[in-house]
Design a protein around this motif. Structure first.
Motif, PDB file in Angstrom:
ATOM      1  N   GLU A 272       0.841  -1.192   0.000  1.00 16.95           N
ATOM      2  CA  GLU A 272       0.000   0.000   0.000  1.00 16.95           C
ATOM      3  C   GLU A 272       0.876   1.240   0.000  1.00 16.95           C
ATOM      4  O   GLU A 272       1.962   1.248   0.589  1.00 16.95           O
ATOM      5  CB  GLU A 272      -0.918   0.021   1.224  1.00 16.95           C
TER       6      GLU A 272
ATOM      7  N   ARG B  38      -4.046   6.942  -2.726  1.00 12.45           N
ATOM      8  CA  ARG B  38      -3.553   5.768  -2.007  1.00 12.45           C
ATOM      9  C   ARG B  38      -4.088   4.497  -2.648  1.00 12.45           C
ATOM     10  O   ARG B  38      -5.275   4.368  -2.935  1.00 12.45           O
ATOM     11  CB  ARG B  38      -3.959   5.817  -0.524  1.00 12.45           C
TER      12      ARG B  38
ATOM     13  N   ARG C  93      -3.827   0.008  -2.950  1.00 10.36           N
ATOM     14  CA  ARG C  93      -3.387  -1.306  -2.469  1.00 10.36           C
ATOM     15  C   ARG C  93      -3.163  -2.161  -3.707  1.00 10.36           C
ATOM     16  O   ARG C  93      -4.103  -2.399  -4.475  1.00 10.36           O
ATOM     17  CB  ARG C  93      -4.408  -1.961  -1.558  1.00 10.36           C
TER      18      ARG C  93
END
Length: 608
Positions: free
Chosen positions: A515, A593, A595
């Motif tokens: 991440e 952001r 993942r």
């Protein structure tokens, strides 16, 4: 992300309009590289995908030489040299400045008929791999040496008197034209050599891959890829040399000499005044030949910057490595971990087989592992080293014609096709020979400016990922393995599959989960923007981006399969990677952001 209505086909190239200001773009490229109206029925019946993996940028006219030579030579070794049973070559066209490809299928009845001849021809190479590969290196390096000897000086006012005395009977324009022709032919020669081994490397891996799928129907693709990882590759040597230089700088107490924003000349001068500085400078000079024949691009564009010509690039990477070493970071690739994981996985699967199958498993894996390094190593010798010398010589020629008034800027020659360059050279030669002005200086400046504006307009629009209706099932092995063009991915591009909100899917190319904030990079000129702990998002990565892989947590690309350069390099650096997402670089913005699950092939947007 916005939902798209499902479609069953991509646009036809004949229905796509050019960006404003680029309406006349077809005239930039040779007739055989663009879609022809009279062939619409034939061309619309084929499925074309954009090869942004190798050619992510709009072509200037001269730059098409890379795709011409590469794709032609790739095809000939499938079709005419080895008769690879399931694969012929790949057709290509340029549309709106970008490269599109369509694999040429082998008719079903011919596949089986090719097998005996393929077995004989490929078998000879597999049985004599090491000796033939040594011969390959000699041929490639000899071609590079010949290319280095070519030069393009300005024409003299008169021929030397020595030529009169010796009865030479030739003038310097003979060497000028011959030099250009030789430069092109030498490049063509090394692109032939490029594919002498490459396709066989893929074939050996595909054979191992197919065997694994046959005896272990549920085996993940990544498990198969891991069984050939952790090998020593020459493609990683440039980066390894920089790491060695960074470590040497610390050993010699020179870390403080690598100040941020200091020029190359000042940095080297400062090092030279320090105790042990001469030892470091000697190592620096030694590393340059041949390992600085390396570009942060991919070698296919005239604008690529090579380390040996732009020493600020490798020195900047060394500066970063020195800083990380001072913090106590590990900068080496996790080779021991990769090898241990490779051997563990291989051993566990081998234990599941009977003796006969285990022997075949060992044999096929051994061959795949033997030939696997070439799949990446050829990049250094051809895309980087050969192309670096070629572009350097071409720029020298362009500067010479610039000095004769043919164009306004030193590198404007690349807005001409290579056939037009030869015409310009004969124009120069004729004017010189008859004592009159050549026509070029009155013709080319305005024409180049027109072409420059067209190229700039083309660059304002991103290419369609594909053209026309895709086949019901994509089975061509090279297309799947290299580009990640699968039926599922094509359906995803068309919006025909359900997609979780805030999630992109692609090829599970390198395992692991990470991440971090996104850093969207559209080319090597932006590599300096990458910060520690970010996730790299790009249309495609280049193998030469290795020095920044120590900074990032994961990589996401728009195109690429399990054996693409991006996938292989990420696995060898131990980074999670998802390739072949189709649109990550356009759907994700800097700082978002993410993942990245490189084991599942998903990229999740974590921000609202």
């Amino acid at each position: 992300m916005t939902e798209r209505p499902p479609h069953t086909a991509f646009p036809s190239p004949y229905d796509l309009t050019a960006p404003r200001g680029a309406e006349d773009w077809q005239g930039l490229y040779p007739y055989n590289m663009v879609f022809q109206d009279r062939l619409r029925d034939q061309e619309d019946a084929k499925f074309w995908f954009c090869d942004s993996q190798h050619w992510p940028n709009v072509f200037k006219p001269f730059e098409t030489i890379g795709v011409e030579f590469a794709v032609k030579c790739l095809g000939q070794f499938n079709t005419r040299h080895y008769l690879i049973p399931p694969a012929n070559g790949i057709e290509f066209r340029i549309h709106n400045g970008y490269c599109y490809m369509s694999p040429v299928a082998v008719p079903g009845p011919e596949i089986e008929a090719r097998v005996p001849e393929f077995t004989k021809r490929a078998g000879h190479y597999f049985e004599n791999w090491d000796s033939l590969l040594d011969n390959w290196r000699r041929k490639v390096l000899g071609t590079i040496d010949e290319m280095e000897l070519i030069s393009f000086p300005s024409l003299p006012d008169v021929v030397p008197f020595e030529d009169i005395e010796s009865g030479l009977g030739l003038d310097p324009t003979y060497d000028l034209l011959a030099g250009f022709d030789k430069l092109i032919q030498l490049l063509y020669r090394n692109w032939q050599y490029h594919f002498e081994f490459l396709n066989l490397g893929y074939v050996a891996y595909l054979d191992f891959f197919g065997f694994c799928k046959e005896v272990f129907p549920d085996i993940p693709d990544q498990a198969i890829a891991k069984m050939v990882q952790g090998v020593d590759m020459e493609l990683f040597r440039p980066d390894d040399e920089l790491k060695k230089l960074a470590k040497l700088a610390l050993e010699l107490g020179l870390a403080e000499s690598f100040e941020p924003d200091m020029s190359v000349a000042d940095t080297l001068a400062t090092i030279g005044t320090q105790p042990g500085g001469s030892d470091w400078l000697q190592a620096w000079e030694k590393a340059q030949d041949p390992w600085f024949n390396f570009t942060s691009g991919n070698g296919f564009y005239s604008s690529d910057q090579y380390w040996r010509d732009h020493l600020d690039i490798p020195l900047g990477y060394i500066r970063s490595y020195v800083s990380r070493l001072e913090r106590g970071d590990t900068i080496d690739r996790p080779v021991l971990e990769l090898v241990a994981e490779r051997d563990r996985i291989f051993g566990e699967y081998a234990d599941l087989l009977d003796d006969e199958a285990r022997f075949a498993f060992h044999s096929k894996r051994a061959l795949a592992a033997q030939v696997y390094p070439y799949v990446e190593n050829h990049n250094f010798y051809i895309e980087h080293w050969t192309m670096g010398v070629f572009w350097r010589k071409a720029r020298e020629l362009s500067r010479m014609l610039h000095s004769q008034g043919f164009w306004k800027h030193p590198d404007d020659m690349f807005y001409l096709t290579r056939e037009e360059v030869r015409t310009a050279l004969f124009d120069l030669s004729t004017g010189w020979g008859v004592g009159a002005s050549p026509v070029g200086p009155s013709y080319w400046p305005d024409e180049i400016e027109r072409r420059r504006n067209i190229v700039a307009a083309l660059e304002t629009a991103r290419p369609q990922p594909a053209l026309n209706e895709p086949p019901a099932v994509i089975t061509e092995p090279f297309t799947v393995m290299l580009y990640g063009i699968t039926s599922e991915q094509v359906a995803n591009w068309l919006g025909a599959t359900e997609e979780t909100e805030g999630c992109l899917t692609g090829m599970a190319a390198s395992p692991g989960v990470a991440e971090g904030p996104a850093r969207v990079i559209n080319g090597p000129h932006q590599l300096g923007e990458v910060q520690e702990g970010e996730i790299l998002v790009a249309p495609v990565t280049a193998p030469s981006w290795g020095p920044i892989f120590g900074k990032i947590k994961a990589a996401v690309t728009d195109i690429g399969g399990m054996m693409s350069h991006a996938a292989i390099v990420c696995r060898e650096y131990g980074l999670p990677a998802v390739t072949g997402t189709g649109s990550a670089s356009t759907n994700i913005t800097n700082g978002t952001r993410l993942r990245v699950d490189g084991s599942a092939g998903t990229v999740t947007i974590l921000d609202d």
